[in-house]
Design a protein around this motif. Structure first.
Motif, PDB file in Angstrom:
ATOM      1  N   GLY A 101       0.808  -1.207   0.000  1.00  0.00           N
ATOM      2  CA  GLY A 101       0.000   0.000   0.000  1.00  0.00           C
ATOM      3  C   GLY A 101       0.845   1.263   0.000  1.00  0.00           C
ATOM      4  O   GLY A 101       0.516   2.250  -0.672  1.00  0.00           O
ATOM      5  N   ARG A 136      -8.833  -8.490  -4.437  1.00  0.00           N
ATOM      6  CA  ARG A 136      -8.319  -7.798  -3.252  1.00  0.00           C
ATOM      7  C   ARG A 136      -7.195  -6.832  -3.625  1.00  0.00           C
ATOM      8  O   ARG A 136      -7.113  -5.722  -3.081  1.00  0.00           O
ATOM      9  CB  ARG A 136      -7.847  -8.814  -2.215  1.00  0.00           C
ATOM     10  N   ARG A 184      -8.726  -3.737  -5.213  1.00  0.00           N
ATOM     11  CA  ARG A 184      -9.281  -2.869  -4.169  1.00  0.00           C
ATOM     12  C   ARG A 184      -8.173  -2.090  -3.457  1.00  0.00           C
ATOM     13  O   ARG A 184      -8.312  -0.894  -3.166  1.00  0.00           O
ATOM     14  CB  ARG A 184     -10.052  -3.716  -3.165  1.00  0.00           C
ATOM     15  N   LEU A 185      -7.052  -2.776  -3.172  1.00  0.00           N
ATOM     16  CA  LEU A 185      -5.942  -2.115  -2.496  1.00  0.00           C
ATOM     17  C   LEU A 185      -5.373  -1.003  -3.375  1.00  0.00           C
ATOM     18  O   LEU A 185      -5.083   0.103  -2.885  1.00  0.00           O
ATOM     19  CB  LEU A 185      -4.850  -3.138  -2.159  1.00  0.00           C
ATOM     20  N   LEU A 209      -6.912   0.732  -5.704  1.00  0.00           N
ATOM     21  CA  LEU A 209      -7.850   1.847  -5.771  1.00  0.00           C
ATOM     22  C   LEU A 209      -7.901   2.628  -4.461  1.00  0.00           C
ATOM     23  O   LEU A 209      -8.094   3.852  -4.464  1.00  0.00           O
ATOM     24  CB  LEU A 209      -9.238   1.341  -6.142  1.00  0.00           C
ATOM     25  N   ASP A 210      -7.721   1.943  -3.346  1.00  0.00           N
ATOM     26  CA  ASP A 210      -7.746   2.615  -2.047  1.00  0.00           C
ATOM     27  C   ASP A 210      -6.456   3.392  -1.777  1.00  0.00           C
ATOM     28  O   ASP A 210      -6.488   4.477  -1.187  1.00  0.00           O
ATOM     29  CB  ASP A 210      -7.956   1.599  -0.921  1.00  0.00           C
ATOM     30  N   ALA A 211      -5.311   2.825  -2.187  1.00  0.00           N
ATOM     31  CA  ALA A 211      -4.021   3.392  -1.801  1.00  0.00           C
ATOM     32  C   ALA A 211      -3.481   4.409  -2.801  1.00  0.00           C
ATOM     33  O   ALA A 211      -2.694   5.286  -2.431  1.00  0.00           O
ATOM     34  CB  ALA A 211      -2.992   2.272  -1.608  1.00  0.00           C
ATOM     35  N   SER A 231     -15.365   7.992 -10.652  1.00  0.00           N
ATOM     36  CA  SER A 231     -14.149   8.288  -9.897  1.00  0.00           C
ATOM     37  C   SER A 231     -13.290   9.359 -10.554  1.00  0.00           C
ATOM     38  O   SER A 231     -12.500  10.026  -9.879  1.00  0.00           O
ATOM     39  CB  SER A 231     -13.311   7.018  -9.734  1.00  0.00           C
TER      40      SER A 231
END
Length: 289
Positions: free
Chosen positions: A102, A125, A128-129, A131-133, A160
């Motif tokens: 991350g 997963r 998702r990481l 896109l989040d980080a 987004s």
């Protein structure tokens, strides 16, 4: 001027009028590319994508791979920082638990997710990481299993405003569309671009979500070889890292990928060259536009 719905052919003249940025200064000015991929059995995909990014002009390269292959990969690509990721029993790379990945994503200028990944749940997963980080304006290139993961959650990018390039083959385009693609790949690329709000590069057919469309017409059968898509994904990441915007990177990347293959034909024939042999042709092709 062509309308937004008209397909423009990608020619050297078009690209010369859409000149790539040429960053001044040290390697940091050319950006950091992070390639997230590499199962136990496919670390070579990360190698191909990473070297392609450097050949396209990236300044700093970081790679991930299943931890059992990371040391070998670091020897094969001494220019890169290589991080080993935890592995599932089947050898798929998974998101790390201590946050190191991350942190790398958060500091990267471009993230390419997908080359060499296996396992759809692990890839979801990882997506998702990413896109989040990643920063909200950090360009992303999604390839291979990352596209399969996106097809399971098709609204992840919608609204987004992220700068994203999708690089599906025809099979992956089918997953994203939810049906078998038709013969009109210009139209299929445009539908994907509108649906996922991303630039799409589909076998030389490039579409932007605002309706602009382009087509690269010099690609040949030889590009349909193992690892060729990994080279394209890395090539796009490298162009983005030096400051190209997504549609520009996709058009330049489609041209450089196809013409690099054409340059190999006199030596190897139309279907005899390897994906790794495209790598050395990329900077020469870009420089001679």
């Amino acid at each position: 001027m062509p309308s937004r719905s008209e397909v423009q052919v990608i020619t050297p003249g078009l690209l010369r009028d859409w000149e790539l940025p040429v960053p001044a200064g040290g390697k940091e000015s050319r950006g950091t590319v992070l390639v997230v991929g590499g199962s136990r059995f496919t670390p070579g995909a990360v190698l191909l994508a990473g070297v392609a990014a450097l050949r396209a002009g990236a300044g700093v390269l970081q790679l991930t791979a299943a931890e059992s292959t990371a040391a070998t990969l670091s020897v094969q690509v001494p220019e890169a920082l290589v991080i080993g990721l935890p592995e599932t029993p089947a050898g798929a790379a998974a998101a790390d638990g201590d946050g190191q990945l991350g942190e790398l994503i958060g500091h990267a200028d471009v993230v390419a997710l997908g080359p060499g990944l296996k396992g759809i749940d692990e890839t979801r997963r990882l997506l998702r990481l990413v896109l989040d980080a990643a920063g909200p304006r950090t360009p992303l290139v999604l390839d291979a299993y990352a596209l399969g993961a996106l097809s399971h959650e098709p609204d992840l990018l919608v609204g987004s405003g992220r700068p994203v390039v999708l690089t599906p083959n025809v099979t992956e385009a089918g997953h994203l569309l939810g049906r078998d693609p038709g013969d009109d790949l210009d139209a299929e690329a445009a539908e994907l671009a509108a649906r996922y709000e991303a630039v799409v590069s589909l076998y030389g057919h490039v579409a932007a979500p605002d309706g602009r469309r382009w087509r690269e017409e010099s690609g040949d059968a030889g590009l349909g070889t193992s690892g060729s898509g990994d080279v394209l994904a890395g090539l796009l990441a490298g162009l983005l890292s030096r400051g190209a915007e997504p549609a520009q990177a996709a058009c330049w990347g489609a041209f450089a990928h196809a013409v690099s293959g054409q340059r190999l034909i006199p030596r190897y024939g139309r279907i005899g060259f390897l994906a790794r042999e495209l790598l050395d042709e990329i900077p020469r092709t870009l420089a001679t536009v």
